[in-house]
Design an enzyme around this catalytic site. Structure first.
Site, short mmCIF file in Angstrom:
data_model
loop_
_atom_site.label_atom_id
_atom_site.label_comp_id
_atom_site.label_asym_id
_atom_site.label_seq_id
_atom_site.Cartn_x
_atom_site.Cartn_y
_atom_site.Cartn_z
NE ARG A 29 -3.75 -2.25 2.22
CZ ARG A 29 -4.62 -2.70 1.32
NH1 ARG A 29 -4.97 -1.94 0.30
NH2 ARG A 29 -5.14 -3.91 1.42
CG ASP A 30 1.58 5.51 -2.36
OD1 ASP A 30 2.11 5.48 -3.49
OD2 ASP A 30 1.82 6.42 -1.53
CG ASN A 87 3.66 8.80 -12.06
OD1 ASN A 87 2.78 9.08 -12.87
ND2 ASN A 87 3.45 8.80 -10.75
CD GLU A 95 7.38 12.46 -5.74
OE1 GLU A 95 7.23 11.72 -4.75
OE2 GLU A 95 6.79 13.54 -5.90
CB VAL A 96 10.39 5.78 -6.02
CG1 VAL A 96 11.24 4.57 -5.65
CG2 VAL A 96 9.88 6.49 -4.76
CG HIS A 100 6.60 2.67 -8.77
ND1 HIS A 100 7.83 3.27 -8.96
CD2 HIS A 100 5.73 3.67 -8.54
CE1 HIS A 100 7.70 4.58 -8.85
NE2 HIS A 100 6.42 4.86 -8.61
CG HIS A 102 1.22 4.88 -8.77
ND1 HIS A 102 1.34 5.49 -7.53
CD2 HIS A 102 2.35 5.19 -9.46
CE1 HIS A 102 2.50 6.14 -7.48
NE2 HIS A 102 3.13 5.98 -8.63
P1 AMP Z 1 6.23 8.02 -8.18
O1 AMP Z 1 6.02 9.48 -8.02
O2 AMP Z 1 5.45 7.42 -9.31
O3 AMP Z 1 7.69 7.65 -8.20
O4 AMP Z 1 5.57 7.35 -6.88
C1 AMP Z 1 6.26 7.01 -5.71
C2 AMP Z 1 5.24 6.60 -4.70
O5 AMP Z 1 5.88 5.89 -3.66
C3 AMP Z 1 4.49 7.78 -4.03
O6 AMP Z 1 3.09 7.64 -4.27
C4 AMP Z 1 4.84 7.64 -2.55
O7 AMP Z 1 3.78 7.98 -1.71
C5 AMP Z 1 5.22 6.17 -2.45
N1 AMP Z 1 6.12 5.80 -1.38
C6 AMP Z 1 7.31 6.37 -1.08
N2 AMP Z 1 7.89 5.73 -0.04
C7 AMP Z 1 7.05 4.70 0.30
C8 AMP Z 1 7.10 3.66 1.30
N3 AMP Z 1 8.10 3.55 2.15
N4 AMP Z 1 6.05 2.79 1.36
C9 AMP Z 1 5.00 2.90 0.50
N5 AMP Z 1 4.92 3.86 -0.46
C10 AMP Z 1 5.93 4.75 -0.55
#
Ligand code: AMP
Length: 114
Positions: A29-30, A87, A95-96, A100, A102
């Site tokens: 879960r996010d 994304n 961001e990560v 992945h 969503h």
């Molecule tokens: P993106 O902007 O597509 O890279 O999405 C990264 C997502 O990872 C965001 O929706 C964050 O809320 C989520 N996120 C970051 N750290 C964690 C974590 N430790 N556990 C779960 N979700 C995370």
């Protein structure tokens, strides 16, 4: 990769709310949900972006989409519908840097996205 949060989740170095797992992929879960259902589905191996999901990784691709379908059913959104988002890169809002999906559902999704 020790500095990648999703690698740390996949290897259980840090805690997360795991929804389902397969040999090559995991779903959690996010932490900052944007919908009543917001699950992240990603490879356990560190792969930075969509371009790394090449045809040689068809086993992984199958598992990722199997998790999407399984979780849509278990979360009760398979019939009502959902949005699957990847994304990618700076303009895509990634961001990560660990590829992945969503999986978002449980409410109506507007279009175009923000
Ligand atoms: P993106 O902007 O597509 O890279 O999405 C990264 C997502 O990872 C965001 O929706 C964050 O809320 C989520 N996120 C970051 N750290 C964690 C974590 N430790 N556990 C779960 N979700 C995370």
């Amino acid at each position: 990769m020790d500095d990648c949060v999703f690698c740390r989740i996949a290897s259980k170095m840090i805690g997360s709310d795991i929804v389902e797992e397969s040999p090559l992929a995991i779903a959690v879960r996010d932490v900052n949900p944007q919908a009543p259902v917001h699950v992240l589905i990603f490879p356990k191996e560190h792969l930075p972006s969509v371009k790394d999901l090449d045809p040689e990784r068809c086993d992984l691709l199958t598992e990722l989409f199997q998790l999407v379908n399984d979780i849509a059913i278990s979360e009760g959104i398979a019939q009502t519908g959902y949005r699957l988002v990847v994304n990618s890169g700076e303009d895509g809002g990634q961001e990560v840097d660990h590829v992945h999906f969503h999986l978002l559902g449980g409410r109506f999704m507007g279009w175009p996205p923000g």
